[in-house]
Design a protein around this motif. Structure first.
Motif, short mmCIF file in Angstrom:
data_model
loop_
_atom_site.label_atom_id
_atom_site.label_comp_id
_atom_site.label_asym_id
_atom_site.label_seq_id
_atom_site.Cartn_x
_atom_site.Cartn_y
_atom_site.Cartn_z
N LYS A 156 0.85 -1.21 0.00
CA LYS A 156 0.00 0.00 0.00
C LYS A 156 0.88 1.25 0.00
N LYS A 157 1.92 1.24 0.81
CA LYS A 157 2.82 2.39 0.90
C LYS A 157 3.52 2.62 -0.45
N MET A 158 3.97 1.54 -1.07
CA MET A 158 4.63 1.65 -2.36
C MET A 158 3.67 2.22 -3.40
N THR A 159 2.44 1.72 -3.41
CA THR A 159 1.43 2.22 -4.36
C THR A 159 1.18 3.70 -4.14
N GLU A 160 1.08 4.09 -2.88
CA GLU A 160 0.88 5.50 -2.54
C GLU A 160 2.06 6.35 -3.02
N GLU A 161 3.29 5.88 -2.79
CA GLU A 161 4.47 6.62 -3.21
C GLU A 161 4.53 6.74 -4.74
N LEU A 162 4.17 5.67 -5.44
CA LEU A 162 4.16 5.72 -6.90
C LEU A 162 3.09 6.70 -7.40
N ARG A 163 1.94 6.70 -6.75
CA ARG A 163 0.86 7.62 -7.12
C ARG A 163 1.32 9.07 -6.92
N GLU A 164 1.98 9.32 -5.79
CA GLU A 164 2.48 10.67 -5.50
C GLU A 164 3.54 11.08 -6.52
N LEU A 165 4.39 10.15 -6.91
CA LEU A 165 5.42 10.43 -7.91
C LEU A 165 4.79 10.80 -9.24
N ASP A 166 3.74 10.06 -9.64
CA ASP A 166 3.04 10.34 -10.89
C ASP A 166 2.38 11.72 -10.87
N GLN A 167 1.87 12.10 -9.71
CA GLN A 167 1.19 13.38 -9.58
C GLN A 167 2.17 14.55 -9.70
N LYS A 168 3.42 14.33 -9.34
CA LYS A 168 4.44 15.37 -9.41
C LYS A 168 4.87 15.65 -10.85
N LYS A 169 4.66 14.70 -11.73
CA LYS A 169 5.11 14.84 -13.13
C LYS A 169 4.25 15.79 -13.91
#
Length: 169
Positions: A156-169
């Motif tokens: 869940k944490k990894m998914t959240e971090e990936l989602r946050e990374l995508d949002q920064k792009k």
């Protein structure tokens, strides 16, 4: 002089190890029979269902699921069990076990081990292996449940971090 003695000793040791007679397939097959390996494999089949149920229960922790979703999960579990039964057959595993034993043990070692399994103590041990395996799997299952919780949380944490990374792009 001591160097030459050590080299000679090491050479003799290497030769002794290199010339250890590889066991015959027949002697390894007998060892597998003496240890009830095929029956032990069969006994694990019944435990796979319980393990799958527990893993699914752990994965769905605190999630309500509908009757239709449960049917799909049950169908998946049955499919996994079917795959396990089809792939983990004695006919497929015996040649693998024979090769592993033959590559790992010498004929003398196989003969010595077989002698033990023919003894009263060896027969008693073989008779208790199913209980030992069952208790071992039960103990591991108790360890797996909290481990699965941690893995799910990390996922869940990894998914959240990936989602946050995508949002920064």
């Amino acid at each position: 002089m001591k160097l030459w003695s050590n080299l000679l000793f090491i050479s003799l040791l290497a030769c002794g190890t290199a010339h250890a007679e590889k066991p015959t397939d027949a002697s390894v097959r007998e060892l597998l029979i003496l240890t009830n390996s095929q029956q032990i494999l069969k006994s694990t089949e019944t435990q796979v269902d319980g393990i799958m149920k527990n893993m699914m229960k752990t994965a769905l922790k605190d999630q309500a699921i509908s009757e239709d979703q449960q049917k799909i999960l049950d169908k998946f579990r049955d499919k996994v069990i079917g795959i396990h039964k089809a792939e983990m057959t004695w006919e497929k595993l015996e040649p693998i076990f024979i090769e592993i034993y033959a590559n790992s043990l010498s004929q003398d070692e196989v003969d010595g081990i077989a002698t033990f399994y023919r003894s009263p103590a060896g027969k008693a041990y073989v008779g208790k292996i199913p209980v030992i395996v069952q208790q071992s799997l039960g103990a591991m299952q108790k360890m797996i449940t909290p481990m699965m919780d941690k893995i799910i949380e990390a996922s869940k944490k990894m998914t959240e971090e990936l989602r946050e990374l995508d949002q920064k792009k």
